[in-house]
Design an enzyme around this catalytic site. Structure first.
Site, short mmCIF file in Angstrom:
data_model
loop_
_atom_site.label_atom_id
_atom_site.label_comp_id
_atom_site.label_asym_id
_atom_site.label_seq_id
_atom_site.Cartn_x
_atom_site.Cartn_y
_atom_site.Cartn_z
N ASN A 154 -8.32 -8.39 5.16
CA ASN A 154 -7.11 -7.76 5.65
C ASN A 154 -6.85 -8.35 7.03
OD1 ASN A 154 -4.95 -5.93 6.04
ND2 ASN A 154 -5.97 -4.42 4.75
N THR A 170 0.82 -1.19 0.00
CA THR A 170 0.00 0.00 0.00
C THR A 170 0.86 1.25 0.00
OG1 THR A 170 -1.77 -1.15 1.15
CG2 THR A 170 -1.76 1.26 1.30
N CYS A 184 -8.13 2.17 7.24
CA CYS A 184 -7.53 3.26 7.98
C CYS A 184 -8.58 4.29 8.29
CB CYS A 184 -6.40 3.90 7.18
SG CYS A 184 -6.98 4.89 5.81
N GLY A 204 3.13 -0.77 9.70
CA GLY A 204 2.84 0.66 9.63
C GLY A 204 3.01 1.28 8.26
#
Ligand code: FAD
Ligand code: FMN
Ligand code: FES
Lengths: 307, 273
Positions: free
Chosen positions: A196, A51, A135, A77
């Site tokens: 995910n 990502t 997110c 992260g």
């Protein structure tokens, strides 16, 4: 051993059904390690980038890994060069891969997402985009993919910006992933991918403090497979667009279970850490199994297996 | 070729066979016959290992992921290479690897990472702390027997690993073998006598940081083999990062050997923040 048969995913021809999970295979680093043999025997039928975000990120402080029974918690992260760095240095190298490229993007606001989608979809090297919605939207404070309304709003904004297929990656950390999936479909998503990682945590056996530098992380690997199968089953039952199933796939048998649950394609993530060639092995085994079950006939096969 | 710090790994994992396994004091020495990989891994490189059978269901229902181990010695054998791994049992993964018997299968990926730069400026000084002696042995094999290694151990049982070395000066924390000292004291003495050296070190974080600081004070070049928890060993997971001057670096692809000048602190512990 049977030949792997090709499929079409959102109009993009693939030589088989196995992708990598975003963030679980760095084709550029692996090429440095294994050389051209990697390209000659590339293990996946399409490659999903890790990502990328608009601004560069260095990722979370270590430690970033904790091994669980048959699984892993990571708190990586999303380290990445940022959009500009990705386009300038990573994309040209990923374009050398022998399979279609999917670029995964994450934005912390709709504006950020718009800029990412516009810039990435301009590039011919990119076959599809994957929207990582795990997110928070800093404007609403809601995890985008955990809320059907947030997801629909985002996909509606992004849909007109690109002609390339949009895959929405669902988070399993939602009350009703099927409702989120249906909302994404309604807003124009071309495919869904899941799961995910599941939120998780571990404590340092010596100090009793949280082990991971970021305190919490995401669980992957065989430990989450049963959860993933149920979510794929629930989502696939609600939507007509293709579903890419993942979560703990180690073998063709596991992959066939995802196909039976309604997935058109599958992705291999954590298993690649144990075996860099896992994707190819899963692909071969899956093709053989599907053939054996007489179900290797495109999308219809999934339905028959699931019946 | 001796200048190369990396021998490339074949793509994928392969099955090797355990040729020999024996105790060496507090450690275990496992020798694998690898017929599918290069015969010339470079000192400081490592392999990812997993037992081909019964990998899992140990303490805490682990291990699941493969474990990173430096090769301690590589010897050509027919078409293949005999790889010695020196093991310290600290948890379920190393425990299972230490149980491997001759004839058992072993999954291997590697050689991985960047090893030591074997073209030192000045006289090389080899330093190993505990299980960190493993890659230092491979380095001594490469640089030549005349290069003595300074080895520090907890006790005499651990110090038995020194018997693998052609030339070694041993110290222990409890004085049960060799001098009673920390190996860093020996390093300090050597550097004070002759500073024209390249220091090569592997060991626990506190030792590496002490070596780094000693060398930095004296402007001595040092190469340090670090350790970090790893899931993949080939750059896939981004889990093994250590803080360097340039930001976080993945130890499995940018290391495990790093030039000390790249670090501000070589002693960053895994946890215990
Ligand atoms: C490049 C490199 C080379 C190495 N070379 C050698 C070598 O030659 N010989 C050798 O013996 N060792 C070597 N090691 C260390 C070896 O990889 C570890 O000791 C091994 O992975 C430990 O696995 P384990 O299951 O036995 O122990 P674990 O239970 O994994 O415990 C090991 C340490 O990891 C932490 N830990 C505990 N539980 C967990 C968990 N669930 N998840 C994550 N971390 C946990 C703790 O800090 C613990 O002290 C090397 C490591 C690296 C990175
Ligand atoms: C180390 C690691 C990093 C990951 N990074 C990303 C990421 O950048 N973007 C993303 O959408 N998913 C990411 N994931 C999730 C995987 O793509 C996948 O959805 C998940 O791990 C489940 O599949 P698996 O059990 O086969 O690994 C990551 C997973 C792991 C283990
Ligand atoms: S161990 Fe996976 S990136 Fe280094």
């Amino acid at each position: 051993m049977s030949e792997r048969r090709g499929i079409e995913l959102c109009g993009v021809p693939l030589r088989g059904r196995v992708l990598n999970g975003s963030g679980t295979f760095d084709a550029i680093a692996a090429h440095r390690v294994f050389g051209d043999e990697l390209y000659e025997r590339f293990p996946f039928d399409a490659f999903v980038s890790k990502t990328i975000t608009l601004a560069p990120r260095q990722g979370n402080p270590p430690p970033r890994l904790w091994e669980t029974p048959a699984g892993l918690i990571n708190s990586i992260g999303l380290p990445n060069r940022g959009l500009q760095g990705f386009l300038a240095s990573d994309l040209p190298r990923l374009a050398e891969l022998p399979v279609p490229l999917v670029v995964s993007v994450m934005g912390f606001s709709l504006d950020e997402l718009e800029r990412l989608v516009r810039a990435v979809s301009e590039r011919d090297e990119v076959a599809m985009l994957e929207l990582n919605f795990s997110c928070p939207n800093v404007e609403t404070g809601l995890i985008m993919g955990a809320d059907a309304g947030e997801t629909a709003r985002a996909v509606e904004r992004l849909r007109p910006l690109t002609e390339k297929p949009l895959i929405v990656k669902l988070t399993p950390n939602a009350t009703d992933p099927a409702a989120v999936g249906a909302a994404a479909e309604g807003a124009g998503a071309d495919a869904l991918s899941l799961i995910n990682t599941l939120k998780g945590m571990a404590f340092d056996p010596r100090s009793g403090r949280p082990w991971l530098g970021a305190v919490t992380g995401g669980v992957s690997g065989p430990a989450v497979r049963a959860v993933a199968l149920q979510q794929v089953h629930a989502v696939a039952a609600r939507v007509a667009i293709p579903v890419i199933g993942m979560g703990g796939i180690q073998s063709g048998r596991d992959a066939a279970d995802f196909v039976a649950a309604g997935a058109t394609a599958v992705a291999v993530g954590t298993e690649s850490f144990r075996d860099p060639e896992a994707g190819a092995r899963v692909g071969r085994e899956l093709a053989a199994l599907l053939e054996e079950r007489g179900a290797e006939s495109g999308a219809g096969g999934a339905a028959r297996l699931g019946a | 070729m001796s200048g190369a710090r990396r021998t490339r790994a074949p793509f994928g994992r392969r099955r090797a066979i355990v040729a020999e396994a024996r105790d060496l004091g507090a450690y275990r020495l496992v020798t694998a016959l690898d017929t599918g990989g290069p015969q010339d891994p470079r000192p400081g490189q490592f392999y990812m290992l997993a037992a081909a059978e019964r990998w899992g269901a140990g303490e805490g229902e682990r291990p699941y992921l493969p474990r990173a181990l430096s090769f301690a010695r590589a010897r050509r054998s027919g078409e293949g290479v005999l790889l010695d791994f020196l093991l310290e049992v600290v948890g379920p993964g190393t425990e299972r690897l230490a149980q491997l018997a001759p004839g058992e299968g072993l999954w291997l990926t590697g050689p991985l990472g960047v090893g030591f730069d074997c073209e030192p400026s000045g006289t090389p000084l080899l330093v190993g702390g505990g299980i960190g002696a493993a890659p230092i042995l491979a380095l001594q094999d490469e640089l030549g027997e005349a290069i003595a290694a300074l080895l520090g151990f907890r006790s005499a049982a651990h110090a038995e690993a020194a018997s693998l070395f052609a030339e070694a000066e041993v110290c222990t924390e409890d004085g049960s073998a060799g001098r009673r000292a920390l190996v860093t004291e020996l390093v300090r003495e050597r550097l004070d006598r002759d500073g024209d050296r390249t220091v090569y070190a592997c060991g626990p974080p506190a030792m590496l940081e002490a070596v780094r600081a000693l060398c930095a004070e004296r402007d001595v070049r040092a190469q340090l083999a670090l350790e970090a928890g790893m899931a993949c060993g080939y750059g896939a997971c981004f889990g093994c990062v250590v803080p360097a001057r340039s930001g976080y670096v993945r130890l499995c692809v940018d290391g495990p050997v790093l030039d000390a000048s790249e670090l501000t602190d070589a002693g960053v512990p895994e946890a215990g923040r």
